[in-house]
Design an enzyme around this catalytic site. Structure first.
Site, short mmCIF file in Angstrom:
data_model
loop_
_atom_site.label_atom_id
_atom_site.label_comp_id
_atom_site.label_asym_id
_atom_site.label_seq_id
_atom_site.Cartn_x
_atom_site.Cartn_y
_atom_site.Cartn_z
N GLU A 173 0.81 -1.23 0.00
CA GLU A 173 0.00 0.00 0.00
C GLU A 173 0.84 1.27 0.00
O GLU A 173 0.68 2.14 0.85
CB GLU A 173 -0.96 -0.03 1.20
CG GLU A 173 -1.88 -1.24 1.17
CD GLU A 173 -2.76 -1.37 2.40
OE1 GLU A 173 -2.77 -0.46 3.25
OE2 GLU A 173 -3.45 -2.40 2.50
N ASN A 216 1.98 -5.23 -3.11
CA ASN A 216 0.58 -5.54 -2.79
C ASN A 216 -0.20 -4.26 -2.50
O ASN A 216 0.29 -3.39 -1.78
CB ASN A 216 0.58 -6.45 -1.54
CG ASN A 216 -0.78 -7.02 -1.20
OD1 ASN A 216 -1.45 -7.57 -2.06
ND2 ASN A 216 -1.19 -6.91 0.06
N HIS A 252 -10.65 -6.24 -1.90
CA HIS A 252 -11.69 -6.06 -0.87
C HIS A 252 -12.87 -5.36 -1.55
O HIS A 252 -12.78 -4.18 -1.88
CB HIS A 252 -11.17 -5.17 0.26
CG HIS A 252 -10.06 -5.80 1.05
ND1 HIS A 252 -10.24 -6.90 1.85
CD2 HIS A 252 -8.74 -5.48 1.17
CE1 HIS A 252 -9.09 -7.23 2.42
NE2 HIS A 252 -8.16 -6.40 2.02
N GLU A 281 -6.25 -10.70 -0.85
CA GLU A 281 -7.03 -10.46 0.38
C GLU A 281 -8.51 -10.44 0.05
O GLU A 281 -9.27 -9.62 0.55
CB GLU A 281 -6.61 -9.13 1.03
CG GLU A 281 -5.13 -9.06 1.35
CD GLU A 281 -4.72 -7.76 2.03
OE1 GLU A 281 -5.59 -7.01 2.50
OE2 GLU A 281 -3.50 -7.50 2.09
N ASP A 283 -12.27 -10.47 -0.24
CA ASP A 283 -13.54 -10.60 0.48
C ASP A 283 -14.56 -9.71 -0.23
O ASP A 283 -14.20 -8.70 -0.82
CB ASP A 283 -13.45 -10.34 1.99
CG ASP A 283 -12.78 -9.04 2.38
OD1 ASP A 283 -12.60 -8.15 1.52
OD2 ASP A 283 -12.46 -8.90 3.57
O1 9MR Z 1 -7.42 -7.95 8.68
C1 9MR Z 1 -6.49 -7.12 9.33
C2 9MR Z 1 -7.08 -6.63 10.63
O2 9MR Z 1 -7.21 -7.72 11.54
C3 9MR Z 1 -6.21 -5.58 11.23
O3 9MR Z 1 -6.85 -5.02 12.35
C4 9MR Z 1 -5.92 -4.51 10.19
C5 9MR Z 1 -5.03 -3.48 10.78
O4 9MR Z 1 -4.48 -2.62 9.86
O5 9MR Z 1 -5.31 -5.09 9.07
C6 9MR Z 1 -6.15 -5.97 8.44
O6 9MR Z 1 -5.54 -6.46 7.26
C7 9MR Z 1 -5.24 -5.50 6.26
C8 9MR Z 1 -4.05 -6.01 5.49
O7 9MR Z 1 -2.99 -6.25 6.37
C9 9MR Z 1 -3.62 -5.02 4.43
N1 9MR Z 1 -4.70 -4.68 3.56
C10 9MR Z 1 -5.93 -4.28 4.20
C11 9MR Z 1 -6.36 -5.33 5.23
C12 9MR Z 1 -7.70 -4.99 5.79
O8 9MR Z 1 -7.63 -3.81 6.53
#
Ligand code: 9MR
Length: 466
Positions: A173, A216, A252, A281, A283
């Site tokens: 990101e 990513n 997402h 990722e 969903d």
């Molecule tokens: O799913 C993850 C969640 O449990 C955490 O609280 C969050 C914190 O930043 O990160 C989520 O995963 C993220 C991933 O690492 C990067 N892309 C976005 C995802 C969803 O927020």
């Protein structure tokens, strides 16, 4: 009819006939073997789990995993039954593994990696350099110190997991949302400038040359200003030899951000730069057949891009999703299979008991079949040939998985472009200029197998076409 044959004569005649038949069979087998025309067709049975059906298409199907849930039996059994890859959801992030400078804590991440290894699952490493979940001390460093802290973090984490990670999200990101195409502000960007991304990838390659190195991001799933900016970076990296192997598309989705209509085309344009693409990722908020249809479209897109090597959903069950209220996953909070599960499974070519499907969105209708032939044998090796034949429509691409019985190893291949799983036993062969076949037309690829003492015949998996 003469009924007066002496009994001995009848027995002798019967034995003679039996001997002659046996000799004929042995002779014929010898001739067939010498001519090398013993052929085997791919098994026709469909797989019944997400991971096995994806594997039959030469891909993985993974889930984000939280170490804290592995002790819950339904969670672990759903994971172990259905998925063949994992991504630690939070356990490998900087704040989890190096909350204090140069003091590493791999406990929870190790738990996930050893669970996955025990089940033969691939592991995606997530993530090394990201502006979020970054401990405060990193932001307080001077530029020079930050550079060495970043390189130390990448090196130590990757070396700890050397040989165990299929692909790392090296940088996550790094771009802004919206139309600017600019890099996102972060301690790395603000103090080190654009060059930090390149430096991170170079450091990563030096730390573990066996892992695929990915960039990513999210909101890059369709063609837009943000994905254009990532595309330009990847193109530049490939042109200058900066080591990058793959691009992850987080995917997402929800009603504000649905699956884009140019999703496949966007994956393909990145693949055409010479990198693998992965859905990292996935969903999709929603329910019922609408959710199922969107999931089917995502899977179809990946299957239709040869270099889309796998898909990962961002969690096993709606119960633990980061967007739990949007019920975005394939298993509901009670681990029941949702309509989206049935659609994903059938789109992957599998079959099994779902909870009533939303209907498969289908593929392009392109199919192919394979025939295996042993074309030559020596005392220590043999040559195998797989002929790929297009089904009832012309195809532009195909992939075939060939699994060897250890300790056999392939020493060379021809007329195809092979890639290998981490065990070194599963070869996915893709076209090397021979991907386009008219209806019913064939092409072949070949390989030499060093037997290492095992006479086994390779298993040729089903053929995937688009
Ligand atoms: O799913 C993850 C969640 O449990 C955490 O609280 C969050 C914190 O930043 O990160 C989520 O995963 C993220 C991933 O690492 C990067 N892309 C976005 C995802 C969803 O927020």
């Amino acid at each position: 009819m003469n009924t007066n044959f002496p009994r001995e004569y009848a027995t002798l005649r019967h034995r003679a006939l039996r001997r002659a038949r046996k000799a004929l069979v042995i002779g014929a087998t010898g001739i067939l073997a010498a001519a090398g025309v013993i052929s085997f067709s791919a098994p026709a049975s469909a797989a019944s789990t997400l991971g096995a059906s994806a594997a039959a298409k030469g891909r993985y199907f993974g889930s984000a995993v939280a170490a804290g849930h592995l002790g819950e039996s339904q969670y672990a059994s759903t994971l172990d039954t259905e998925f063949n890859a994992v991504t630690p959801e939070n356990e490998m992030k900087w704040d989890a593994v190096e909350s204090t400078r140069n003091s590493f804590n791999f406990g929870s991440a190790d738990q996930i990696v050893s669970h996955a290894q025990g089940k033969g699952m691939k592991v995606r490493g997530h993530t090394l350099v990201w502006y979020s979940q970054l401990p405060g001390w990193v932001g307080g460093l001077s530029a020079g110190d930050l550079r060495s802290a970043m390189n130390n973090h990448i090196t130590k984490v990757m070396q700890h997991y050397q040989g165990k990670i299929y692909a790392w999200d090296v940088v996550n990101e790094a771009f802004q949302d919206g139309s600017s195409g600019a890099r996102r502000s972060s301690p790395f960007q603000d103090k080190l400038g654009n060059g930090y991304i390149e430096e991170a990838f170079r450091t990563a390659r030096a730390a573990d040359s066996g892992a695929k190195l990915c960039y990513n991001d999210y909101n890059t799933d369709g063609v837009n200003a943000k994905s254009d900016a990532v595309y330009a970076m990847v193109k530049d990296f490939k042109a200058r030899g900066v080591p990058i192997d793959c691009v992850g598309f987080q995917s997402h989705f929800n009603s504000q951000s649905p699956v884009p209509s140019d999703y496949r085309a966007n994956l393909q344009r990145f693949a055409d730069l010479g990198v693998d693409v992965q859905i990292t990722e996935l969903d999709i908020e929603g329910s019922g057949s609408a959710q199922a249809t969107s999931y089917g479209n995502v899977v179809t897109a990946c299957l239709n891009v040869t270099r889309c090597t796998g898909m990962t959903v961002w969690g096993v069950t709606d119960k633990y999703s980061w967007r739990s209220s949007g019920t975005p996953l394939l298993f509901d909070s009670n681990y029941a299979k949702k309509p989206a599960y049935a659609t994903v499974l059938s789109t992957l070519g599998g079959s099994g008991s779902g909870s009533g499907g939303g209907g498969s969105t289908g593929g392009s209708g392109a199919t192919c079949t394979t025939t295996y032939t042993r074309t030559a044998s020596w005392s220590d090796r043999y040559n195998g040939q797989v002929t790929v034949t297009a089904g009832n429509s012309a195809i532009s691409d195909w992939a075939v998985q060939v699994t060897l019985a250890s300790p056999q190893k392939v020493s060379t291949t021809w007329s195809g472009s092979p890639s290998w799983d981490s065990s070194g036993n599963v070869m996915t062969m893709k076209p090397n200029g021979n991907g386009s076949l008219a209806t019913g037309a064939s092409t072949s690829f070949g390989f030499t197998v060093m037997t290492n003492g095992s006479p086994a015949v390779p298993t040729v998996g089903s053929c995937t076409a688009s």
